[in-house]
Design an enzyme around this catalytic site. Structure first.
Site, mmCIF file in Angstrom:
data_model
loop_
_atom_site.group_PDB
_atom_site.id
_atom_site.type_symbol
_atom_site.label_atom_id
_atom_site.label_comp_id
_atom_site.label_asym_id
_atom_site.label_seq_id
_atom_site.Cartn_x
_atom_site.Cartn_y
_atom_site.Cartn_z
ATOM 1 N N ASP A 109 16.777 -2.855 -1.794
ATOM 2 C CA ASP A 109 15.588 -3.458 -2.401
ATOM 3 C C ASP A 109 15.008 -4.502 -1.467
ATOM 4 O OD1 ASP A 109 13.895 -5.121 -4.254
ATOM 5 O OD2 ASP A 109 14.717 -3.745 -5.750
ATOM 6 N N ILE A 142 11.869 -0.020 2.183
ATOM 7 C CA ILE A 142 11.987 1.444 2.307
ATOM 8 C C ILE A 142 11.010 2.008 3.342
ATOM 9 C CG2 ILE A 142 12.989 1.919 0.024
ATOM 10 C CD1 ILE A 142 10.045 2.770 -0.811
ATOM 11 N N LEU A 184 13.785 4.554 -6.936
ATOM 12 C CA LEU A 184 12.914 3.885 -7.911
ATOM 13 C C LEU A 184 11.975 2.876 -7.272
ATOM 14 C CD1 LEU A 184 15.998 4.147 -9.413
ATOM 15 C CD2 LEU A 184 14.588 3.425 -11.326
ATOM 16 N N THR A 243 6.532 8.919 -12.872
ATOM 17 C CA THR A 243 5.896 8.469 -14.105
ATOM 18 C C THR A 243 5.064 9.577 -14.750
ATOM 19 O OG1 THR A 243 4.133 7.005 -14.891
ATOM 20 C CG2 THR A 243 4.079 7.550 -12.572
ATOM 21 N N ASP A 244 4.815 9.430 -16.048
ATOM 22 C CA ASP A 244 3.933 10.395 -16.724
ATOM 23 C C ASP A 244 2.475 10.190 -16.319
ATOM 24 O OD1 ASP A 244 3.466 7.978 -18.050
ATOM 25 O OD2 ASP A 244 3.795 8.774 -20.068
ATOM 26 N N GLU A 245 2.183 9.041 -15.670
ATOM 27 C CA GLU A 245 0.780 8.728 -15.368
ATOM 28 C C GLU A 245 0.182 9.687 -14.336
ATOM 29 O OE1 GLU A 245 -0.085 4.524 -15.135
ATOM 30 O OE2 GLU A 245 1.648 4.041 -16.373
ATOM 31 N N TYR A 255 -2.373 3.410 -8.585
ATOM 32 C CA TYR A 255 -0.930 3.487 -8.826
ATOM 33 C C TYR A 255 -0.504 4.938 -9.059
ATOM 34 C CZ TYR A 255 3.362 3.606 -11.650
ATOM 35 O OH TYR A 255 4.598 3.927 -12.159
ATOM 36 N N LYS A 292 1.812 7.514 -6.833
ATOM 37 C CA LYS A 292 3.042 8.141 -7.357
ATOM 38 C C LYS A 292 2.917 9.664 -7.287
ATOM 39 C CE LYS A 292 6.287 6.582 -9.005
ATOM 40 N NZ LYS A 292 7.579 6.084 -8.459
ATOM 41 N N ASP A 330 -12.296 -4.078 -20.680
ATOM 42 C CA ASP A 330 -11.318 -3.008 -20.498
ATOM 43 C C ASP A 330 -10.915 -2.878 -19.033
ATOM 44 O OD1 ASP A 330 -9.651 -1.032 -21.342
ATOM 45 O OD2 ASP A 330 -11.219 0.322 -22.035
ATOM 46 N N TYR A 333 19.536 -14.604 1.357
ATOM 47 C CA TYR A 333 19.582 -13.357 2.109
ATOM 48 C C TYR A 333 18.823 -13.407 3.427
ATOM 49 C CZ TYR A 333 22.067 -11.183 -1.610
ATOM 50 O OH TYR A 333 23.039 -10.873 -2.512
HETATM 51 P P1 NAD Z 1 9.541 -2.821 -10.912
HETATM 52 O O1 NAD Z 1 8.191 -3.193 -10.363
HETATM 53 O O2 NAD Z 1 10.128 -3.644 -11.996
HETATM 54 O O3 NAD Z 1 10.614 -2.771 -9.728
HETATM 55 C C1 NAD Z 1 10.331 -2.229 -8.489
HETATM 56 C C2 NAD Z 1 11.441 -2.631 -7.527
HETATM 57 O O4 NAD Z 1 11.173 -2.023 -6.246
HETATM 58 C C3 NAD Z 1 11.539 -4.141 -7.285
HETATM 59 O O5 NAD Z 1 12.883 -4.555 -7.337
HETATM 60 C C4 NAD Z 1 10.960 -4.318 -5.877
HETATM 61 O O6 NAD Z 1 11.509 -5.432 -5.184
HETATM 62 C C5 NAD Z 1 11.339 -3.005 -5.229
HETATM 63 N N1 NAD Z 1 10.454 -2.664 -4.112
HETATM 64 C C6 NAD Z 1 9.095 -2.674 -4.109
HETATM 65 N N2 NAD Z 1 8.633 -2.337 -2.888
HETATM 66 C C7 NAD Z 1 9.724 -2.098 -2.108
HETATM 67 C C8 NAD Z 1 9.897 -1.694 -0.758
HETATM 68 N N3 NAD Z 1 8.847 -1.488 0.047
HETATM 69 N N4 NAD Z 1 11.153 -1.527 -0.299
HETATM 70 C C9 NAD Z 1 12.231 -1.726 -1.110
HETATM 71 N N5 NAD Z 1 12.118 -2.128 -2.381
HETATM 72 C C10 NAD Z 1 10.883 -2.307 -2.883
HETATM 73 O O7 NAD Z 1 9.379 -1.297 -11.353
HETATM 74 P P2 NAD Z 1 10.006 -0.535 -12.608
HETATM 75 O O8 NAD Z 1 9.117 -0.729 -13.761
HETATM 76 O O9 NAD Z 1 11.450 -0.817 -12.705
HETATM 77 O O10 NAD Z 1 9.809 0.977 -12.110
HETATM 78 C C11 NAD Z 1 10.783 1.595 -11.284
HETATM 79 C C12 NAD Z 1 10.327 3.003 -10.975
HETATM 80 O O11 NAD Z 1 10.164 3.740 -12.178
HETATM 81 C C13 NAD Z 1 8.997 3.080 -10.227
HETATM 82 O O12 NAD Z 1 9.084 4.086 -9.262
HETATM 83 C C14 NAD Z 1 8.004 3.440 -11.323
HETATM 84 O O13 NAD Z 1 6.918 4.172 -10.789
HETATM 85 C C15 NAD Z 1 8.864 4.288 -12.238
HETATM 86 N N6 NAD Z 1 8.457 4.281 -13.661
HETATM 87 C C16 NAD Z 1 8.280 3.106 -14.315
HETATM 88 C C17 NAD Z 1 7.934 3.118 -15.663
HETATM 89 C C18 NAD Z 1 7.753 1.848 -16.452
HETATM 90 O O14 NAD Z 1 7.349 1.903 -17.606
HETATM 91 N N7 NAD Z 1 8.072 0.680 -15.912
HETATM 92 C C19 NAD Z 1 7.772 4.341 -16.326
HETATM 93 C C20 NAD Z 1 7.974 5.528 -15.612
HETATM 94 C C21 NAD Z 1 8.331 5.488 -14.278
HETATM 95 P P1 TYD Z 2 1.048 -1.708 -18.825
HETATM 96 O O1 TYD Z 2 2.265 -2.423 -19.315
HETATM 97 O O2 TYD Z 2 0.295 -2.303 -17.683
HETATM 98 O O3 TYD Z 2 1.487 -0.210 -18.531
HETATM 99 P P2 TYD Z 2 0.578 1.082 -18.099
HETATM 100 O O4 TYD Z 2 -0.799 0.655 -17.811
HETATM 101 O O5 TYD Z 2 1.283 1.549 -16.881
HETATM 102 O O6 TYD Z 2 0.656 2.025 -19.258
HETATM 103 O O7 TYD Z 2 0.024 -1.570 -20.038
HETATM 104 C C1 TYD Z 2 0.343 -0.895 -21.230
HETATM 105 C C2 TYD Z 2 -0.917 -0.800 -22.063
HETATM 106 O O8 TYD Z 2 -1.305 -2.124 -22.459
HETATM 107 C C3 TYD Z 2 -2.117 -0.235 -21.299
HETATM 108 O O9 TYD Z 2 -2.897 0.581 -22.172
HETATM 109 C C4 TYD Z 2 -2.911 -1.455 -20.899
HETATM 110 C C5 TYD Z 2 -2.631 -2.433 -22.024
HETATM 111 N N1 TYD Z 2 -2.645 -3.870 -21.628
HETATM 112 C C6 TYD Z 2 -3.458 -4.778 -22.315
HETATM 113 O O10 TYD Z 2 -4.185 -4.409 -23.265
HETATM 114 N N2 TYD Z 2 -3.447 -6.086 -21.918
HETATM 115 C C7 TYD Z 2 -2.686 -6.515 -20.876
HETATM 116 O O11 TYD Z 2 -2.724 -7.736 -20.535
HETATM 117 C C8 TYD Z 2 -1.834 -5.582 -20.181
HETATM 118 C C9 TYD Z 2 -0.978 -6.009 -19.024
HETATM 119 C C10 TYD Z 2 -1.854 -4.262 -20.609
#
Ligand code: NAD
Ligand code: TYD
Length: 377
Positions: free
Chosen positions: A35, A62, A83, A135-137, A183, A187, A313, A374
């Site tokens: 990380d 990475i 991840l 991600t599903d996005e 984003y 992905k 929005d 670190y």
């Molecule tokens: P996060 O932003 O909380 O964590 C990302 C981590 O990656 C951090 O620890 C960061 O330091 C590290 N990182 C970023 N850039 C880096 C680099 N260049 N080299 C090494 N490390 C690096 O993200 P998250 O929400 O835990 O998501 C993790 C993964 O899951 C992502 O790939 C995301 O696309 C995917 N994902 C997330 C969600 C969600 O709801 N959060 C849903 C589906 C998929």
């Molecule tokens: P988010 O947590 O950013 O996840 P994603 O956009 O990847 O689904 O947002 C979840 C939902 O909440 C999304 O429809 C955007 C909305 N949202 C707000 O309405 N207000 C906010 O301040 C944030 C961060 C998100």
């Protein structure tokens, strides 16, 4: 069986839950957390397991090819669960290049380092796996339609009272990619590169596409932790648009369990969608959060209702995400363990009980601490 597994992004939200699950469940595995510790990475997320003998932290980017190859060789890595990413849609709108760098070039760099290392071994790709977490996005957005007749496949209901679908269309593993935000475009591109490494070089890969996660250790720029924290501090709750957008929410530990299962049992070159079958309009989550936080803080009913503020929005705001996770349910026997109301209450309690963590990550203090620890490694 001993395995040396790199988990990238293990200091982030989902990565830290996965690292914790695997180091506890598989004492014979060596988990190497790679990380960069961006603003989203925080080693305090792993303080309970940081001294485990089967856990190693490597601070690295990475995108640094030489370093990735060195780490692969040094730890004789035979699997990668990837991840690490830039993960916040709003940041991608203001800073798309960073998303292309980490999510696209970072993934490609890691794939190439794994390929060069694994192809140099006598057994080559035998016993290897590159699991890409996506991600599903990437599938784009769905319409809101009449969900008549849609039933949850799960035996544990995703939600007790709430109806769980806002339409009849769902993302399946074969849904055409149609990303809208920088984003999700980044992905999507990384997913294509992973599949291309399978098709071109024969690398054993597997891809998972998951819906929105929630739970402890999520950085409070994301919807649910941001709103919990704002209610606690009696600050406005910025709801984008009219709050009509729909997301499919999954408790983070259920995602980690699904990743464990797919990593071990998923078919080579296959894709698995992971979701809670648990769709909610944002505004309904806001109302539930306001009620829950007020109750747990001992505030009178309705105390925080006036904090709800409708704001401009998000650009290109996807209307609805909904995952069809019947494949992973049918083939691997996975299903969510928690009902949403239960998981949300657990999450709210965690944030209220861990205010120091929230204050540290919002002030950036944790970064200064770990940077000094670190630096030079
Ligand atoms: P996060 O932003 O909380 O964590 C990302 C981590 O990656 C951090 O620890 C960061 O330091 C590290 N990182 C970023 N850039 C880096 C680099 N260049 N080299 C090494 N490390 C690096 O993200 P998250 O929400 O835990 O998501 C993790 C993964 O899951 C992502 O790939 C995301 O696309 C995917 N994902 C997330 C969600 C969600 O709801 N959060 C849903 C589906 C998929
Ligand atoms: P988010 O947590 O950013 O996840 P994603 O956009 O990847 O689904 O947002 C979840 C939902 O909440 C999304 O429809 C955007 C909305 N949202 C707000 O309405 N207000 C906010 O301040 C944030 C961060 C998100």
């Amino acid at each position: 069986m001993t395995r040396n597994i790199i988990i990238t992004g293990g200091a982030g939200f989902i990565g830290s839950h996965l690292v914790r699950l695997l180091v506890n469940k598989y004492p014979d595995y060596h988990i190497i957390n790679v990380d960069k510790l961006t603003y989203a990475g925080n080693l305090a997320n792993l303080s309970d397991i940081e001294n485990y003998p089967n856990y190693t932290f490597v601070k690295a980017d990475i995108c640094d090819y030489d370093r990735m190859l060195e780490v692969m060789k040094m730890y004789k890595v035979d699997a990668v669960i990837h991840l690490a990413a830039e993960s916040h849609v709003d940041r991608s709108i203001t800073d798309p290049f960073t998303f292309a760098r980490t999510n696209v070039m970072g993934t490609l760099t890691l794939l190439q380092a794994a390929r060069i290392y694994w192809e140099s071994l006598p057994e080559k790709y035998e016993g290897k796996r590159f699991h890409h977490v996506s991600t599903d996005e990437v599938y784009g957005a769905l319409e809101l339609t009449d969900p008549d007749g849609v039933e949850s496949p799960f035996t544990t209901a995703a939600s007790s009272e709430h109806h769980h679908a806002y339409g009849r269309d769902f993302f399946v593993e074969t849904t055409k990619y149609n990303p809208h935000s920088p984003y999700s475009a980044a992905k999507a591109s990384s997913d294509h590169f992973v599949r291309a490494y399978h098709d071109t070089y024969g690398m054993p890969v597997v891809v998972t596409n998951c819906s929105n996660n929630y739970g402890p250790y999520q950085f409070p720029e994301k919807f649910i932790p941001l709103f919990i924290n704002n209610i606690r501090l009696h600050r406005p709750l910025p709801v984008y648009g009219r709050g009509e957008n729909v997301r499919d929410w999954l408790y983070v530990e259920d995602h980690a369990r699904a990743l464990d299962l797919v990593f071990h049992k998923g078919k080579d070159a296959d894709t698995y969608n992971i979701g809670g079958f648990n769709e909610w309009k944002n505004i309904d989550i806001v109302r539930l959060l306001v009620r829950t936080v007020d109750r747990l803080l001992g505030n009178p009913e309705g105390y925080s209702d006036s904090l709800v503020t409708f704001v401009t929005d998000r650009a290109g705001h996807d209307l609805r995400y909904a995952i069809d996770s019947r494949k992973i349910y049918r083939e691997l026997g996975w299903e969510p363990s928690l009902q949403f109301e239960e998981g949300l209450e657990k999450t709210v309690r965690w944030y209220l009980e861990n205010q120091q963590w929230v204050d540290d990550v919002t002030s950036g203090d944790y970064q200064k601490y770990y940077e000094s620890m670190y630096s030079g490694r």
